[in-house]
Each structure stands twice: as C-alpha cells, then as structure tokens.
Design a protein around this motif. Structure first.
Motif, PDB file in Angstrom:
ATOM      1  N   ASP A  81       0.806  -1.218   0.000  1.00 56.79           N
ATOM      2  CA  ASP A  81       0.000   0.000   0.000  1.00 56.79           C
ATOM      3  C   ASP A  81       0.841   1.271   0.000  1.00 56.79           C
ATOM      4  OD1 ASP A  81      -2.631  -0.928  -0.181  1.00 56.79           O
ATOM      5  OD2 ASP A  81      -2.621  -1.533   1.918  1.00 56.79           O
ATOM      6  N   GLY A  82       2.130   1.127  -0.238  1.00 55.90           N
ATOM      7  CA  GLY A  82       2.964   2.288  -0.474  1.00 55.90           C
ATOM      8  C   GLY A  82       3.526   2.970   0.748  1.00 55.90           C
ATOM      9  N   LEU A  83       3.449   2.343   1.919  1.00 58.74           N
ATOM     10  CA  LEU A  83       4.033   2.958   3.107  1.00 58.74           C
ATOM     11  C   LEU A  83       5.545   2.764   3.119  1.00 58.74           C
ATOM     12  CD1 LEU A  83       1.545   2.002   5.971  1.00 58.74           C
ATOM     13  CD2 LEU A  83       1.555   4.043   4.516  1.00 58.74           C
ATOM     14  N   ARG A  84       6.206   3.636   3.832  1.00 59.34           N
ATOM     15  CA  ARG A  84       7.639   3.504   4.050  1.00 59.34           C
ATOM     16  C   ARG A  84       7.861   2.531   5.203  1.00 59.34           C
ATOM     17  NH1 ARG A  84      11.300   6.684   6.707  1.00 59.34           N
ATOM     18  NH2 ARG A  84       9.795   8.370   7.084  1.00 59.34           N
ATOM     19  N   THR A  85       8.723   1.530   4.984  1.00 57.74           N
ATOM     20  CA  THR A  85       8.911   0.471   5.990  1.00 57.74           C
ATOM     21  C   THR A  85      10.386   0.311   6.353  1.00 57.74           C
ATOM     22  OG1 THR A  85       8.970  -1.167   4.208  1.00 57.74           O
ATOM     23  CG2 THR A  85       6.846  -0.808   5.293  1.00 57.74           C
ATOM     24  N   ASP A  86      11.065   1.435   6.512  1.00 49.99           N
ATOM     25  CA  ASP A  86      12.506   1.389   6.801  1.00 49.99           C
ATOM     26  C   ASP A  86      12.835   2.042   8.138  1.00 49.99           C
ATOM     27  OD1 ASP A  86      11.862   3.984   6.170  1.00 49.99           O
ATOM     28  OD2 ASP A  86      13.447   4.260   4.680  1.00 49.99           O
TER      29      ASP A  86
ATOM     30  N   THR B 280      12.455 -15.407  28.027  1.00 51.88           N
ATOM     31  CA  THR B 280      12.224 -14.229  27.185  1.00 51.88           C
ATOM     32  C   THR B 280      12.206 -14.673  25.734  1.00 51.88           C
ATOM     33  OG1 THR B 280      14.570 -13.684  26.948  1.00 51.88           O
ATOM     34  CG2 THR B 280      13.394 -12.677  28.801  1.00 51.88           C
ATOM     35  N   THR B 281      11.546 -13.889  24.919  1.00 53.18           N
ATOM     36  CA  THR B 281      11.524 -14.167  23.492  1.00 53.18           C
ATOM     37  C   THR B 281      11.558 -12.848  22.744  1.00 53.18           C
ATOM     38  OG1 THR B 281      10.395 -15.421  21.741  1.00 53.18           O
ATOM     39  CG2 THR B 281       9.009 -14.165  23.264  1.00 53.18           C
ATOM     40  N   LYS B 282      11.975 -12.902  21.494  1.00 54.53           N
ATOM     41  CA  LYS B 282      11.964 -11.712  20.657  1.00 54.53           C
ATOM     42  C   LYS B 282      10.580 -11.555  20.023  1.00 54.53           C
ATOM     43  CE  LYS B 282      16.453 -10.732  20.931  1.00 54.53           C
ATOM     44  NZ  LYS B 282      16.961  -9.500  21.558  1.00 54.53           N
ATOM     45  N   SER B 283      10.097 -10.331  20.027  1.00 51.76           N
ATOM     46  CA  SER B 283       8.876 -10.024  19.288  1.00 51.76           C
ATOM     47  C   SER B 283       8.989  -8.590  18.802  1.00 51.76           C
ATOM     48  CB  SER B 283       7.638 -10.213  20.160  1.00 51.76           C
ATOM     49  OG  SER B 283       6.469 -10.286  19.365  1.00 51.76           O
ATOM     50  N   SER B 284       8.053  -8.159  17.964  1.00 58.76           N
ATOM     51  CA  SER B 284       8.239  -6.842  17.364  1.00 58.76           C
ATOM     52  C   SER B 284       6.931  -6.115  17.117  1.00 58.76           C
ATOM     53  CB  SER B 284       8.988  -6.956  16.029  1.00 58.76           C
ATOM     54  OG  SER B 284       8.187  -7.609  15.072  1.00 58.76           O
ATOM     55  N   ASN B 285       6.990  -4.812  17.310  1.00 61.75           N
ATOM     56  CA  ASN B 285       5.993  -3.923  16.735  1.00 61.75           C
ATOM     57  C   ASN B 285       6.313  -3.795  15.247  1.00 61.75           C
ATOM     58  OD1 ASN B 285       4.935  -3.363  19.345  1.00 61.75           O
ATOM     59  ND2 ASN B 285       6.475  -1.755  19.643  1.00 61.75           N
ATOM     60  N   VAL B 286       5.269  -3.669  14.425  1.00 60.82           N
ATOM     61  CA  VAL B 286       5.464  -3.528  12.983  1.00 60.82           C
ATOM     62  C   VAL B 286       4.963  -2.148  12.582  1.00 60.82           C
ATOM     63  CG1 VAL B 286       5.115  -4.563  10.725  1.00 60.82           C
ATOM     64  CG2 VAL B 286       5.029  -5.999  12.768  1.00 60.82           C
ATOM     65  N   ILE B 287       5.825  -1.368  11.904  1.00 56.53           N
ATOM     66  CA  ILE B 287       5.549   0.048  11.691  1.00 56.53           C
ATOM     67  C   ILE B 287       5.670   0.418  10.220  1.00 56.53           C
ATOM     68  CG2 ILE B 287       6.350   2.408  12.216  1.00 56.53           C
ATOM     69  CD1 ILE B 287       7.190   1.397  14.946  1.00 56.53           C
ATOM     70  N   GLY B 288       4.622   1.099   9.712  1.00 52.49           N
ATOM     71  CA  GLY B 288       4.635   1.666   8.370  1.00 52.49           C
ATOM     72  C   GLY B 288       4.379   3.164   8.454  1.00 52.49           C
ATOM     73  N   ILE B 289       5.015   3.925   7.565  1.00 50.63           N
ATOM     74  CA  ILE B 289       4.998   5.390   7.671  1.00 50.63           C
ATOM     75  C   ILE B 289       4.458   6.008   6.390  1.00 50.63           C
ATOM     76  CG2 ILE B 289       6.402   7.457   8.051  1.00 50.63           C
ATOM     77  CD1 ILE B 289       8.496   5.434   9.336  1.00 50.63           C
ATOM     78  N   LEU B 290       3.459   6.867   6.543  1.00 50.02           N
ATOM     79  CA  LEU B 290       2.998   7.740   5.468  1.00 50.02           C
ATOM     80  C   LEU B 290       3.540   9.126   5.774  1.00 50.02           C
ATOM     81  CD1 LEU B 290       1.213   8.170   2.929  1.00 50.02           C
ATOM     82  CD2 LEU B 290      -0.681   8.682   4.497  1.00 50.02           C
TER      83      LEU B 290
ATOM     84  N   HIS C 248       0.045  18.212   5.643  1.00 53.21           N
ATOM     85  CA  HIS C 248      -0.545  17.291   6.619  1.00 53.21           C
ATOM     86  C   HIS C 248       0.562  16.604   7.414  1.00 53.21           C
ATOM     87  CE1 HIS C 248       0.480  13.521   4.526  1.00 53.21           C
ATOM     88  NE2 HIS C 248       0.140  14.127   3.391  1.00 53.21           N
ATOM     89  N   ARG C 249       0.201  16.114   8.573  1.00 54.93           N
ATOM     90  CA  ARG C 249       1.143  15.417   9.445  1.00 54.93           C
ATOM     91  C   ARG C 249       1.454  14.031   8.896  1.00 54.93           C
ATOM     92  NH1 ARG C 249      -2.627  18.275  12.371  1.00 54.93           N
ATOM     93  NH2 ARG C 249      -1.697  19.880  13.720  1.00 54.93           N
ATOM     94  N   ARG C 250       2.596  13.481   9.288  1.00 53.71           N
ATOM     95  CA  ARG C 250       2.876  12.088   8.961  1.00 53.71           C
ATOM     96  C   ARG C 250       1.906  11.210   9.740  1.00 53.71           C
ATOM     97  NH1 ARG C 250       7.279  12.950  12.354  1.00 53.71           N
ATOM     98  NH2 ARG C 250       8.665  13.335  10.584  1.00 53.71           N
ATOM     99  N   VAL C 251       1.507  10.119   9.137  1.00 54.84           N
ATOM    100  CA  VAL C 251       0.675   9.126   9.811  1.00 54.84           C
ATOM    101  C   VAL C 251       1.516   7.867   9.993  1.00 54.84           C
ATOM    102  CG1 VAL C 251      -1.449   7.786   9.786  1.00 54.84           C
ATOM    103  CG2 VAL C 251      -1.410  10.076   8.764  1.00 54.84           C
ATOM    104  N   VAL C 252       1.691   7.453  11.230  1.00 56.81           N
ATOM    105  CA  VAL C 252       2.474   6.262  11.558  1.00 56.81           C
ATOM    106  C   VAL C 252       1.508   5.157  11.951  1.00 56.81           C
ATOM    107  CG1 VAL C 252       4.257   5.294  13.036  1.00 56.81           C
ATOM    108  CG2 VAL C 252       4.421   7.671  12.290  1.00 56.81           C
ATOM    109  N   PHE C 253       1.519   4.088  11.168  1.00 56.02           N
ATOM    110  CA  PHE C 253       0.655   2.932  11.416  1.00 56.02           C
ATOM    111  C   PHE C 253       1.476   1.913  12.208  1.00 56.02           C
ATOM    112  CE2 PHE C 253      -0.749   5.033   7.591  1.00 56.02           C
ATOM    113  CZ  PHE C 253      -2.145   5.008   7.653  1.00 56.02           C
ATOM    114  N   ILE C 254       1.006   1.562  13.410  1.00 57.26           N
ATOM    115  CA  ILE C 254       1.754   0.642  14.269  1.00 57.26           C
ATOM    116  C   ILE C 254       0.852  -0.515  14.690  1.00 57.26           C
ATOM    117  CG2 ILE C 254       3.194   0.375  16.304  1.00 57.26           C
ATOM    118  CD1 ILE C 254       3.567   3.332  16.446  1.00 57.26           C
ATOM    119  N   THR C 255       1.293  -1.732  14.403  1.00 54.96           N
ATOM    120  CA  THR C 255       0.642  -2.899  14.995  1.00 54.96           C
ATOM    121  C   THR C 255       1.541  -3.378  16.135  1.00 54.96           C
ATOM    122  OG1 THR C 255       1.655  -4.399  13.369  1.00 54.96           O
ATOM    123  CG2 THR C 255      -0.543  -3.559  12.884  1.00 54.96           C
TER     124      THR C 255
END
Length: 727
Positions: free
Chosen positions: A115-120, A403-413, A479-486
C-alpha cells in the motif's frame, strides 16, 4: 520460536510489487468525493481555546478536501482476507514467541509495502524488535523426567534398614511432579535429602541443613516456614519472613551444594487449590445442568437452538472432564509452572514441585514419619527433622527461554508542508493468547485461541485504512505524517506500546494524537463505543463530524485510560481515541473465531476511523490536551434480546414491572404484557433492572429462558426464546 529480525524476511521483490498492484487495485475506482456540511455551533468551556466557529470552518475545509466515501463491499472483501489470514488455525493464536505471530508480522509488513508505506524505520526494516518476558514452557515428557531408585548404602554413615530393595519408581509429569519456571534446564543425579523447610536462619537459631551434607544432593523442601505461637521470637508469626520465599530457599540450597530442589506444597495451600477446583467444577456442573434443562424445555420446532445447545452441553461435559483431572493434580499439591516466578534463579539448578504422596513415600522409605506428621513435628518443636534418604533421584528438565523476541510492525505515510514534522499514530495490537494457558478464560483448555475479534479485527481495520487515508491525504498540501503501528505483547500488559513510547521512532512531543483499534469486529445494534472523547477539547467534535455519514449510535467515554494500547500514549499526555464494539462471552476463549465477525460493521468502523485520522492529520492547529478520570469500566455489548422495557417500583414487592413490549420480540411471542411483573429469570431472582441486563449479557440468541412473573395477583411461568439484537 524466538522472533529474530535477522532471519525473518519479506517475500521477493516481484511478489511485493504484484501484491502492491493487487491491493492498490482494490482502492482505485471505488471512491467518490463527498462534501460534509458541518455545523458551526458547538459548546466549549470558557478557556483560552479557538472559538467554535473557527473550529467549524477548519472541519469544513478538511472534510471538503480530504473525505471520500469508500466502497464498503470492496472494503469488506479486503477485511475478510486479512482477518481470515490472522485468525487461521495456522497462526497458532498469534501467541508471543510462536511461528504464527512471526507469520502475522510478515503479513502486516507486506501489506504496508503493497500500500505504499515507508517500511525502513528500524535499520531499513519495519520491525521494532525487543525482548518480551514470557512464562517458560515445559518441553516434551521424554525430556522432563524424575526417577527414584533405592540405594543399598548411603553416605554420612547413616545406616539403611535392611529390606527387600524396591524397584525403580518414575514420577509422572504433571501428575506427581512438574518443573517450575524458577529452575534451569539441566540433567542431574544424586541422593535425596529431606531438609524440612530448607531454611538457614542464624538470627532465629534455626538451620534445616545442620548435620546434613547437601553437596551433590537433590533436596526435598517444604513450602513456607515453621509457625508456632509458643515460640514468638522465631520467625515472624503470621507474617512471612524472607526465609519463606522461594528465592531464599533455592539460593540457600545451592549455597549448601545441592544440585536440585523438589518443593512440596503445604496442606493449607492444597486446601485452597481444592476449594478453587471444586468451585470451578460446581460452576461448570451448574452450567451443564442449566443447558440440559434448556434442552428439555425447548419446543420441538426450535431445531437450530437444539443444535447450539447440544454443542454447549458437549463442550461443558468436556470441560468437566478436564477440571476433574485438574482436581486430582490439586490433591497432590502440584504448583503451577509459574507460581513461584518466571525466571531461573540459579544457573544450572533444577527446581520442581513434587506431589505430597511421593514425598510421604520417600520419607517412609527411611523409617521416618509421613509428611503431615513430620510437618507438625517441626512446627510443634520448632526444631529441624532433616534426614538423608535411601533414594537416588535422576532427573532431567527441559524448559524454554523466559524471554523471546517479538516486534511492533511500523509503516509510515510521510507528511507534507508545514505540518510534516508532526505525527498522528493509528495503532492496533496483533498478538493474542496463543493456545491458551496464561491469559485464557477457558481454564484447562489447550486449543487455538484465534482471536478473530481480539484483535485480528482491529489489525485488519488498520491495514484496510491505509489506502483510504493515503488517498484522502494525497490532495492536501500540508498534513502530518501518519504512523501505522501494529503492537505486539498487548495481551501481556501493553508491552509493545509501552516499549514504543519509551523508544519512539518520532518524538512524542510532536506526536499530536493516537487512535487505537481493539475488538471492533462485533458491531451490534449499530452501537459503537469510543473512549478518549475527553482527552482533548476538540475530540468530541472530530468524532461527531466523522460520524455524519456512518451514523453509528455512539457511546462516548471521556477517559483516555483503559486496558489497551491507547493508555500508553495518554499517560504521556497525548490525546487518544479508542474504537471498540464491546466485550462478549467469547473474549479470550477458543470461540472468538472468524464466523462471528460482523464484516459489514467492521468496514463501517474502518471508514469512520479513516475519517478521524484524516481530520487529525490535516487540521491546522494542535489539539488541546485535557485530563480525564482514571476510573474506567470496559463496556460489555448487548447480545440476547428479550424485547421489553421495564421500570423498578418503590413498593414492597419483588420484581420489575414491564412498561413496554417490542412487537414480534421474545417477550411478545411468549405472551407477556405491559404491567406484568417479572420476578425470576430461570433460577435467578429479579429485584432490579440490572438483574435483567446482567442475565441478558450472559445469554446467546436462541437460548430458551424461563420467566416467572405475576399478573393481577396470579403467579405465572413461561419459556421465551431469546432473539438476536438487530445490527
């Protein structure tokens, strides 16, 4: 499985591009511009804030330039695909540390790319990886063993009574022994020593290890500490001293050279375990009996209700079998794997809980008194009763990491223009409770908890909102950046969102608002709950304007607190909104599954959320943060429907009086009338209106319910079939 950012990967570039084209195609040609005519009359406190007409003009401008109406049919199709993937059995309930949550994270990341978000955001990737503390799990039975063999000779010159050697005895995993999470994964073998409470307390002139060489031994230790009111100077009476703690006992055993410790539960704790087990069995038995009564009272024509009730009866019977097995374990006093803690206390040191029956057998093998008698003797005399036993223990423990590794997943508009350095966050957690156990509300059930509503629904709504928000903002110059975080690990105490606010990708002081989606897939009666409407003075207006098209019946809660990820942001003075369709009886149970999602309702929630985020990203001025009350009740959704209006009376009679009947509703079909006084629903007395509401909350559509009521002094009874509330 540990989530390792270095080993997980996206699909190939060609697949990414293909997926992007496919997802983009869904949003092209499906929208048409709509102009919202907004009211300019609002009421605000007399404080230094923008005037109402100014705010109204801003909203009109934003709506005219950004809002569009989505094709709900196409949106629903996409939501079905996302929810279907996330709550498939193959995802294993998306438990932290599972293969399923890794696959879900990659699915989300691929969707962001398509969907064209920045994922870096994090070293060129969308994963904000961190350590999540988890309760260790026990490996397979062949790698968790405890075997006792009688020895012909024991050390320290303690003679063994001559007798016929007893054969090797294997303890049974989860029946007569269980590894505890405070122990390490080891293999060990050594003579068994009973060392009472395992306490060395020179300040109380008490030492269970006095005269015992514990080096290389496997020690059996009683839980807690000795108590005797005749010895007030020893220990601390009813209040536990540090010597009662598991950690103190384990470290003391290791300091004396022991290689493993076997904890034996005390009789008081066992009684508490049995009371809890009996209570759960009694509750489930009542539930089974009630379902059986409902089946017996069901009219012959109610075929669908009969099928549903039979399934519930079978589920209840299976649960009773599980609870019966749990009670047998409770009788033996075995502790839960994490009851003493969730991390190893001493490296290379095994810790187990041992059944009281096996402990008694070990004591009696040396001619000592049974366990209860030994316990009482120590308490009575306040003197140790430690002894080396003619038994050798061979054990093996295999535990997972704590303990285990897990992650938030983030895409940036990315933003544009003067507002581009400010941030709006749209968030949803994508984890759930896995196969049950910790966090499950179906005790004793090991099954996939798919979490379709909690929170595949919110995650899917977030993913589906990306192209909508992107397209609505494309024509706006600033407009402001929109950060999508799961977020991950929400079910473990908001750990993912808490980690983000402690390590934000973009400064929190420039984060203007956070919108949260959690359990938004069970819309009923057009009733949408939104928390956080009081966290900024503009929030109520923003929500009302966004609702002009979808026209939900909004239930507004001003508070920004509550048990979901928005709270992590609100405690950092960031205004929030939390969309929610209500708790239900499938919450944190295996029955929270795909077929119960209202996808039409979920599509509408996605649309209003997208409108709100577009508004927040576009409005020229920052929001004015406001404090709210911490005392928040999480709202249950109405499910079954009786079809009556009622009132409480001030007379001395029991019951509530019917003041209205819905034509064609359950009560109407059962023959109830205005003026009847409801006194009892099934076996539950009715004295106030909340009694009826609580009973309805616990029932499902098509359930039969016996209503006892009075009419003109006559006591009557009827069975009504509950209906579903309309959406």
């Amino acid at each position: 499985m540990n989530f390792d950012c270095g080993t997980t990967s996206f699909h190939s570039r060609s697949k990414r591009e293909s997926g992007r084209q496919k997802l983009l195609a869904r949003s092209q040609g499906t929208t048409r511009t709509r102009l919202l005519v907004l009211s300019t009359f609002f009421f605000f406190p007399l404080t230094s804030v923008p005037r109402a007409e100014e705010l109204g003009k801003q909203s009109i401008q934003i709506a005219a330039s950004a809002n569009s109406q989505v094709n709900l049919t196409e949106l629903e199709k996409r939501l079905r695909e996302s929810v279907g993937f996330l709550c498939d059995d193959a995802r294993q309930g998306r438990g932290v540390g599972s293969d399923g949550i890794v696959a879900s994270a990659n699915f989300i990341a691929d969707s962001f790319v398509a969907d064209g978000l920045r994922t870096d955001a994090f070293n060129g990737r969308p994963f904000q990886v961190f350590d999540v503390p988890v309760q260790p799990s026990i490996g397979p039975a062949e790698n968790n063993r405890l075997i006792f063999e009688r020895m012909s000779v024991i050390d320290n010159a303690n003679p063994v009574p001559s007798s016929t050697p007893t054969p090797q005895v294997s303890a049974e995993l989860d029946r007569t022994f269980r590894p505890l999470a405070i122990g390490d994964s080891v293999k060990a073998s050594g003579q068994v020593a009973f060392v009472g409470f395992g306490i060395t307390a020179p300040e109380y002139q008490y030492d269970d290890y006095a005269g015992i060489d514990a080096r290389g031994k496997v020690v059996v230790v009683l839980r807690k500490e000795p108590t005797n009111n005749s010895y007030p100077r020893q220990f601390e009476g009813r209040k536990n001293s540090k010597h009662a703690y598991f950690e103190t006992k384990v470290k003391n055993a290791a300091a004396h050279g022991a290689i493993a410790i076997l904890f034996v539960n005390d009789s008081d704790s066992v009684k508490e375990l049995l009371r809890d087990a009996d209570s759960r069995i009694a509750d489930e038995t009542r539930r089974l009996n009630k379902v059986s009564e409902q089946l017996a009272a069901l009219p012959d024509t109610a075929a669908n209700s009969r099928i549903a009730l039979r399934q519930r009866r079978d589920d209840s019977s299976n649960m009773l079998e599980t609870l019966g097995r749990d009670r047998l374990v409770a009788e033996e006093g075995l502790m839960a794997i994490g009851e003493a803690g969730n991390r190893p206390l001493v490296k290379g040191f095994a810790v187990m809980t041992l059944s009281r029956t096996v402990a008694t057998t070990l004591l009696q093998s040396s001619g000592a008194e049974p366990l209860d008698d030994t316990f009482e003797k120590i308490n009575r005399t306040m003197r140790p009763a430690s002894i080396l036993l003619p038994q050798k223990a061979t054990l093996e423990v295999q535990m997972t990491s704590s303990t285990t590794k897990s992650s938030n997943v983030i895409g940036i508009l990315d933003g544009k223009g003067p507002l581009s350095q400010e941030t709006i966050i749209l968030g949803a957690h994508y984890d759930h409770v896995g196969m049950g156990g910790e966090g499950s509300l179906a005790p004793g059930t090991i099954a996939v908890h798919n979490g379709a509503d909690d929170n595949a629904s919110g995650t899917s709504a977030l993913l589906a909102s990306v192209p909508i928000i992107r397209d609505r903002l494309s024509g706006i110059s600033s407009h402001r950046r929109v950060v999508f975080i799961t977020f991950t690990a929400e079910e473990r105490g908001l750990l993912g969102s808490e980690y983000y606010v402690r390590h934000p990708r973009f400064p929190l002081e420039n984060t203007i608002a956070m919108v949260n989606l959690d359990m938004v897939g069970r819309l009923r009666d057009n009733d949408l709950t939104v928390y956080g409407t009081g966290t900024a003075i503009e929030m109520d207006q923003i929500l009302e304007e966004a609702n002009r098209y979808q026209r939900f019946k909004l239930f507004k809660v001003p508070s920004g607190f509550g048990p979901s990820d928005h709270q992590s942001f609100y405690t950092r003075s960031i205004p929030v909104l939390f969309f929610f369709t209500g708790l239900h009886n499938d919450y944190h149970r295996p029955t929270d599954d795909f077929e119960k999602i209202n996808f039409t309702g979920l599509a509408r929630v996605t649309d209003i959320t997208s409108t709100v985020v577009t508004d927040l990203a576009s409005r020229p001025n920052r929001l004015a943060h406001a404090p709210t009350d911490r005392d928040v009740s999480i709202r249950w959704q109405a499910t079954a429907y009786l079809g009556v209006q009622f009132k409480e009376t001030n007379d001395d009679q029991d019951g509530v009086v019917i003041t209205g009947i819905t034509k064609g509703g359950s009560a109407d079909k059962a023959g109830l009338q205005v003026g009847d006084r409801i006194r009892q629903l099934d076996d539950l007395p009715v004295n106030k209106s909340s009694d009826i509401l609580e009973t309805m909350r616990l029932r499902e559509p098509n359930d039969p319910i016996r209503i006892k009521y009075s009419r003109e002094g006559e006591e009557l009874s009827v069975v009504a079939i509950l209906q579903s509330r309309s959406n």
